[in-house]
Design an enzyme around this catalytic site. Structure first.
Site, PDB file in Angstrom:
ATOM      1  N   SER A 213       4.605  -0.478  -8.457  1.00 53.51           N
ATOM      2  CA  SER A 213       4.236   0.881  -8.073  1.00 53.51           C
ATOM      3  C   SER A 213       5.204   1.411  -7.005  1.00 53.51           C
ATOM      4  CB  SER A 213       2.783   0.889  -7.590  1.00 53.51           C
ATOM      5  OG  SER A 213       2.310   2.209  -7.412  1.00 53.51           O
ATOM      6  N   ASP A 436      13.596  17.777   7.008  1.00 56.09           N
ATOM      7  CA  ASP A 436      14.847  17.023   7.076  1.00 56.09           C
ATOM      8  C   ASP A 436      14.696  15.560   6.671  1.00 56.09           C
ATOM      9  OD1 ASP A 436      13.295  16.471   9.291  1.00 56.09           O
ATOM     10  OD2 ASP A 436      14.985  16.366  10.691  1.00 56.09           O
ATOM     11  N   HIS A 489      -2.111   0.702 -14.726  1.00 53.84           N
ATOM     12  CA  HIS A 489      -1.152   0.620 -13.626  1.00 53.84           C
ATOM     13  C   HIS A 489      -1.185  -0.729 -12.915  1.00 53.84           C
ATOM     14  CE1 HIS A 489       1.468   2.383 -10.577  1.00 53.84           C
ATOM     15  NE2 HIS A 489       0.661   1.926  -9.635  1.00 53.84           N
TER      16      HIS A 489
END
Length: 514
Positions: A213, A436, A489
């Site tokens: 993951s 940023d 998953h």
């Protein structure tokens, strides 16, 4: 029934050929060359960790790395390692702040002194520590047949200078917390991994990385900026979006569709839960303040209830556990005429299911894992508003529809409704609007990748969208894909050794291309 597994491959050197290739420079040391080519936006790790390794003085290396004694669990031997690494790898001066990063070395019992190759495991998250082995089982048992496994507690988790709601309170302003937390993303995790490799692996040889993951996201960052440190890479449900700026909006638009499908499957399996959840949502909505108090001091509201889908809809056994949780939602009426109340059991279990208070990094940094030079601006909340009519719990009750749970999404409301997170609300808001963020991937490097890579891509993955994963795979030269709906998953956890063994077969040629 599982779809046929599909193996997809582009040409890359075989493991044997890679082993025969000339030794490459230690990762991140091409500072001058990378600086001269700023267009590639390479992340730079200063040379000081290597200098510590090669210095005639052993004191600096000893200070940077402390190894414990071997100890045992059934059929495994383990050893703890602690590394002193810079908080900010771009400022490695001796006076700069450092943190401790913890890693646990695991081998099959009796193999402590064998010259085994190293495999680094990168846990999912962000904000969760590595597994704590209690015995030899699953993928780890299989890996320990051939490897020396390193379980890394990614910085800020487990024993790696853990960032908890209490430890973060030592930093008293939200702005200072943001400045601190900006060093806890994949770029810094990869630099930690390279630091560890150079101190731990004999002759600083490249190692294999297994990323689950978010750990797979980190592994792709590794491939982008330090491929010299990698012998091979295994990815399980971990192919990140590679778009420029912030890809969170794209991710959540795709994920809301998959979450809708998971809800439909859940209610098809447990149609009796439609009325149970209707009754619970109505009770919460009609309670004073639109919710009830949780044991830890937070509030359970209809929108918070929907967050149970994060754990209940996308992992193996999740449907069953979610259904059984709702069996215990109400207290029994012991005295005729007593007021109907939600059980303490359910309220406590609800808190345990979410776990945001114990692992605040997940809530604080979740959307930032998709950001490169652009803010997320509470992307899940924004995209969720586009399909609000479908996911509005009150409207669902009025229209007689099932109340849909949400998925892997962090909403601003959790910093109001989870008591331990309330002091971090301003910090979370500032992180959501931070612009940023440094780059996490280098598509040009990935297009020219030479490291053998094999990835399990789960067709019905609720967390890492299948189509996005395929698009990313198309940008990584030489990757081999195993596409399957046999697992969700959590396949690396649920499938015993099968997922690990299959991916290793793709790398070593035991699995055919088609």
């Amino acid at each position: 029934m599982a779809v046929a597994a599909v193996a997809i491959r582009s040409a890359f050197p075989t493991t044997a050929a890679a082993a025969a290739a000339p030794a490459l420079r230690p990762a991140f040391l091409g500072v001058a060359r990378a600086a001269a080519s700023s267009r590639r936006r390479r992340i730079l790790l200063p040379a000081w960790p290597v200098a510590a390794m090669s210095s005639s003085s052993s004191s600096s290396a000893a200070a940077a790395h402390k190894a414990g004694a071997w100890y045992a669990v059934p059929d495994l031997s383990l050893r703890d390692h602690r590394f002193a690494v810079p908080l900010d790898h771009s400022s490695p001066s001796p006076s700069a702040p450092t943190i401790t990063v913890f890693a646990r070395e695991v081998v099959a019992a009796g193999k402590e002194d064998l010259p085994l190759p190293y495999l680094l495991f990168l846990q999912g998250g962000p904000g969760f520590e590595s597994p704590r082995p209690t015995e030899a089982s699953g993928w780890m048992k299989k890996a320990c047949e051939e490897y020396r496994v390193v379980l890394l507690d990614q910085r800020g988790t487990g024993l790696s200078t853990p960032l908890t709601t209490s430890s973060l309170s030592q930093i008293t302003s939200a702005a200072e917390q943001v400045e601190y937390l900006k060093h806890f993303r994949a770029d810094s995790i990869v630099k930690d991994a390279e630091f560890i490799r150079l101190h731990l692996v004999p002759d600083a040889k490249p190692w294999t990385v297994l990323g689950q993951s978010y750990g797979g996201f980190c592994a792709v960052t590794y491939l982008s900026f330090a491929p010299e440190g990698l012998k091979s890479v295994l990815l399980t449900g971990g192919l990140p979006p590679l778009g420029s700026a912030c890809t969170a909006d794209t991710v959540y638009r795709a994920c809301f569709k998959q979450v809708q499908q998971q809800n439909e499957k859940y209610y098809a399996r447990y149609p009796q839960d439609i009325q149970v959840i209707h009754e619970l949502v109505r009770y919460l909505n009609e309670s004073e303040g639109g919710g009830v108090s949780l044991p830890s001091g937070g509030r359970l509201t209809p929108k918070m209830l929907q967050c149970l889908g994060l754990s209940g809809l996308g992992s193996g056994g999740g449907f069953e556990r979610l259904h059984y949780l709702f069996e215990r939602v109400w207290d029994p009426i012991l005295v005729p005429g007593a007021k109907k109340t939600i059980s303490y059991y359910f309220l406590k279990e609800f808190e345990r299911w979410l776990g945001f208070d114990q692992n605040p990094l997940y809530a604080l940094l979740h959307e930032s894992i998709y950001c490169q030079g652009s803010p997320s601006k509470w992307s899940a909340h924004k995209i969720g508003s586009e399909c609000e009519s479908l996911f509005d719990p009150i409207k669902a009750i009025k229209e007689g529809r099932p109340v849909y749970f949400t998925g892997e999404m962090v909403f601003p409301c959790i910093f109001d409704e989870i008591h331990a997170l309330r002091p971090l609300k301003e910090t979370a808001h500032m992180l959501a609007h931070k612009e940023d963020w440094p780059p996490l991937y280098d598509v040009n490097v990935l297009n020219n990748n030479k490291v053998p890579v094999a990835a399990a891509v789960y067709y019905e993955d609720m967390y890492v969208n299948f189509n996005i994963a395929k698009e990313t795979a198309s940008q990584i030269a030489g990757i081999r894909l195993w596409i399957t709906n046999e697992y969700m998953h959590s396949g690396i956890r649920d499938g015993g050794s099968h997922v690990f063994d299959h991916l290793m077969g793709l790398l070593n040629g035991k699995k055919p291309l088609f």
